[in-house]
Motif scaffolding. Structure first.
Motif: not given
Length: 223
Positions: A112-137
């Protein structure tokens, strides 16, 4: 016959304020705010998009709710930019932070810790790219978790294990399934509170080093 009371025409003076959701004569929280506070104490966090009515009730009654939480040694986090309302334990004089009985402790497994970390990294990367809604499959999650597999002592990412972890994250309002699209999840801004960016890269780097070391150990042992 003389009137006892002088008639005041509309607009000539202030009219009594209508009853609203912000206060009452006893200084208690109105019903909507009580329900919202109960939900916040139960869930730990909520968003203006997912729980609009509860968030608005907390916003309107912020001062009173902060006073109540302060009596419980809790703090209210209200971020208007991201639409997040959350609670955390206030620092106590003896440094025992986060130990308040109303806060459900959620010790995370390594997975669960690893999952939280990769989700947080993805959120940061997509937010920096300008995405208003952060989605991952799911495929993206599995790919992000792949390098850390040695730490979980597993040779492959079992979908059942991932589904179980995602169900827990849904309960904690960290992710929500995208309607009408299979295997896609929207990451809630709440994750910004769960994992601090200053901590994210450091921990990810340490886990990556540990995983690389575990991967290399069998090879070195065969020499």
């Amino acid at each position: 016959m003389n009137d006892e009371f002088e008639e005041i025409p509309l607009g000539a003076g202030e009219l009594p304020a209508p009853a609203d959701e912000t206060s009452n004569s006893k200084g208690e929280l109105p019903p909507a705010a009580r329900r919202a506070l109960t939900e916040l104490l139960s869930r730990g966090a909520l968003t203006s998009t997912g729980r609009a009515a509860a968030y608005e009730a907390i916003r309107l009654n912020r001062a009173r709710i902060e006073a109540i939480l302060n009596d419980l040694n809790l703090e209210l986090i209200l971020d208007a930019t991201t639409g997040i309302a959350a609670i955390r334990a206030a620092e106590s004089p003896d440094g025992d932070e986060g130990a308040h009985p109303l806060l459900r402790k959620r010790p995370l497994s390594l997975y669960d810790t690893l999952l939280a970390l990769v989700l947080r990294r993805h959120y940061r990367d997509r937010e920096n790219a300008g995405d208003a809604k952060i989605v991952i499959d799911v495929t993206g999650i599995q790919a992000a978790l792949g390098p850390f597999l040695p730490l979980t002592k597993s040779d492959a990412l079992e979908r059942k294990q991932l589904n179980g972890a995602l169900d827990r994250f849904r309960e904690w309002a960290i992710v929500a399934p995208v309607r009408g699209v299979d295997d896609q999840f929207e990451i809630s801004p709440i994750i910004r509170i769960v994992i601090n960016l200053e901590w994210l890269d450091q921990v990810l780097a340490e886990y990556e080093q540990m995983a690389a070391k575990l991967t290399a150990e069998p090879e070195s042992g065969d020499e």
